[in-house]
Design an enzyme around this catalytic site. Structure first.
Site, PDB file in Angstrom:
ATOM      1  N   SER A 255      -2.373   5.070  -2.959  1.00  0.00           N
ATOM      2  CA  SER A 255      -1.807   5.448  -1.505  1.00  0.00           C
ATOM      3  C   SER A 255      -2.558   6.223  -0.913  1.00  0.00           C
ATOM      4  O   SER A 255      -4.038   6.081  -0.829  1.00  0.00           O
ATOM      5  CB  SER A 255      -0.483   5.857  -1.754  1.00  0.00           C
ATOM      6  OG  SER A 255       0.412   5.831  -0.495  1.00  0.00           O
ATOM      7  N   ASP A 350       0.845  -5.775   0.649  1.00  0.00           N
ATOM      8  CA  ASP A 350       1.292  -4.345   0.944  1.00  0.00           C
ATOM      9  C   ASP A 350       1.673  -4.170   2.358  1.00  0.00           C
ATOM     10  O   ASP A 350       0.982  -4.465   3.375  1.00  0.00           O
ATOM     11  CB  ASP A 350      -0.065  -3.617   0.862  1.00  0.00           C
ATOM     12  CG  ASP A 350      -0.009  -1.919   0.752  1.00  0.00           C
ATOM     13  OD1 ASP A 350       1.319  -1.580   1.267  1.00  0.00           O
ATOM     14  OD2 ASP A 350      -0.765  -1.226   0.464  1.00  0.00           O
ATOM     15  N   HIS A 384       2.765  -2.440  -2.470  1.00  0.00           N
ATOM     16  CA  HIS A 384       2.046  -1.317  -2.524  1.00  0.00           C
ATOM     17  C   HIS A 384       2.049  -0.315  -3.561  1.00  0.00           C
ATOM     18  O   HIS A 384       1.194  -0.213  -4.151  1.00  0.00           O
ATOM     19  CB  HIS A 384       2.709  -0.292  -1.175  1.00  0.00           C
ATOM     20  CG  HIS A 384       2.118   0.807  -0.995  1.00  0.00           C
ATOM     21  ND1 HIS A 384       0.572   1.015  -0.242  1.00  0.00           N
ATOM     22  CD2 HIS A 384       2.321   2.193  -1.116  1.00  0.00           C
ATOM     23  CE1 HIS A 384       0.088   2.114  -0.428  1.00  0.00           C
ATOM     24  NE2 HIS A 384       1.062   2.989  -0.754  1.00  0.00           N
TER      25      HIS A 384
END
Length: 444
Positions: A255, A350, A384
């Site tokens: 991330s 994502d 994600h």
């Protein structure tokens, strides 16, 4: 007399049958192979024996995380003619998942409240899961149970809290007299310190330092800028460890820390291999400084473009400003100047941001600069939060930067399959590109 004798025998038969049923119930066995104790990232085999032929039962898994949030799953199975069930062979008929899914009871566990992510931050606390078998009829009487202790850290790995200079983190070291590759784990965003991934990598033969960026110990709860000098200090500390045998270090991210990893690889020396997981190609959220000077501005997002769903969770995929727009290009991390290798990992579903597009942009940029120091992999149906495998899949949770719950994307089965493949790929990547003479086994 005959009637009385027949009645007595009938009652005796009913009593005997009842006794046999109770005895069968007590003989139901739930086995966990190869052991009830394993590492968090290891698969196990669940087997049930002692059921009636073709008996339908419900299998359940329950656990809780460090925050006390309860996670659970259930699936219905039919025994074979011998009264046995093998999750590696038999399909779930209904429940939290359908079909043959040997580890389905683990990855399909969901929280008892909305928008909660499974949290196991501290390596000393195992993930304890209770598996049980229940009658399908009536009140679902429990027939058998077994507890699975899923360790985040192998017994022989050492854990050392680090508070040296500016560094705040934890160092994990494999056992044995050999030398090992070194990895810096940048699981830094969201505040605090997460040890899970670092401890598991150490259990697979790497010396790993995981560091906090803010919100841990005496560190500030919030920050307004990031200084690359902090990671440079962490790399130097890691390279000095006695059991480190690699010339340089590896860096792993996820991330927001993905763009930090890109910057570490591009601006600092001694980085041989970088794993970027669902990050951005530009420096995001906070300006980046080095030697007291700003080197990259922050790419920001437009919160008005966050799509709010019926569940109350938002979709942030389209909120980030375009890093390729002329006014934002200054935030792009200059990965073309990096000397080490990159492994880009992107999830195609994502919903946090468009990781696949960011990966494609970086690949094209490196190619334009005549570079071949990279490999990229993308996973259809994955969301994600790609982490070490077999933890509960997270559909949505609170996002500190957005300030509300968000959807992370992905389909649970596909997401878990991606985590299994990715975890193996990461270890292979580091072993290949962190040059080191070390003595270790893949499994300690």
């Amino acid at each position: 007399c005959f009637r009385h004798h027949t009645l007595f025998r009938t009652k005796q038969s009913v009593s005997l049958e009842s006794s046999v049923c109770e005895e069968m119930s007590s003989q139901v066995r739930l086995r966990l192979l190869p052991s009830t104790r394993c590492l968090f990232d290891e698969p196990v085999q669940l087997k049930v024996a002692g059921l009636r032929s073709r008996q339908v039962v419900t299998m359940r898994a329950t656990s809780s995380d460090e925050k006390g949030v309860v996670f659970s799953s259930s699936a219905t199975y039919m025994a074979d003619g011998s009264g046995e069930i093998d999750l590696e062979r038999d399909p779930s008929l209904r429940g939290s998942y359908v079909g043959v899914e040997p580890m389905g009871l683990l990855w399909s566990m969901t929280a008892d409240t909305l928008h909660k992510r499974f949290q196991k931050m501290y390596a000393l606390q195992p993930h304890v899961v209770r598996f049980s078998v229940h009658e399908e009829e009536g009140e679902g009487k429990m027939l058998a149970e077994v507890t699975n202790e899923r360790l985040l850290m192998a017994d022989s790995v050492t854990r050392l809290p680090v508070r040296e200079g500016n560094i705040r983190g934890v160092l994990f070291t494999p056992p044995g007299g050999g030398l090992f590759p070194a990895v810096l784990d940048l699981y830094t965003f969201g505040g605090g310190l997460s040890e899970k991934r670092a401890a598991l990598l150490a259990s697979r033969g790497f010396v790993v330092l995981t560091v906090a960026l803010y919100g841990h110990g005496d560190m500030p709860k919030n920050i307004k800028e990031v200084h690359l000098d902090y990671f440079e200090e962490a790399i130097e500390f890691l390279k000095k460890q006695n059991k480190v045998g690699s010339k340089g270090v590896g860096v792993i991210s996820l991330s927001k820390s993905g763009d930090l990893a890109l910057s570490v690889a591009s601006y600092l020396s001694g980085v041989e291999a970088t794993v970027w997981i669902n990050g951005c190609s530009a420096n995001t959220a906070l300006p980046l400084y080095y030697k007291k000077s700003q080197i990259l501005p922050a790419l920001m997002c437009d919160f008005s473009k966050v799509i709010i769903t019926k569940s109350g969770a938002g979709i942030g995929k389209y909120a980030m400003h375009n890093p390729l727009a002329e006014e934002n290009k200054g935030s792009l991390v200059p990965i073309e100047q990096a000397k080490g290798r990159f492994l880009f990992v992107a999830s195609e579903d994502d919903l946090n941001w468009d990781s696949k597009a960011y990966m494609n942009e970086m690949v094209e940029r490196l190619k334009r600069h005549g570079k071949n120091n990279f490999e990229g992999v993308s996973y259809p149906g994955a969301g994600h939060y790609l982490e070490p495998p077999y933890g509960p899949y997270c559909a949505s949770s609170f996002h500190g930067f957005v300030g509300k719950p968000v959807l992370w994307g992905g389909e649970p089965r596909s997401h878990t399959a991606a985590e299994v493949l990715m975890w193996k790929k990461i270890q292979e990547f580091f072993r290949t590109h962190l040059s080191c003479d070390f003595q270790t086994n893949n499994k300690l």
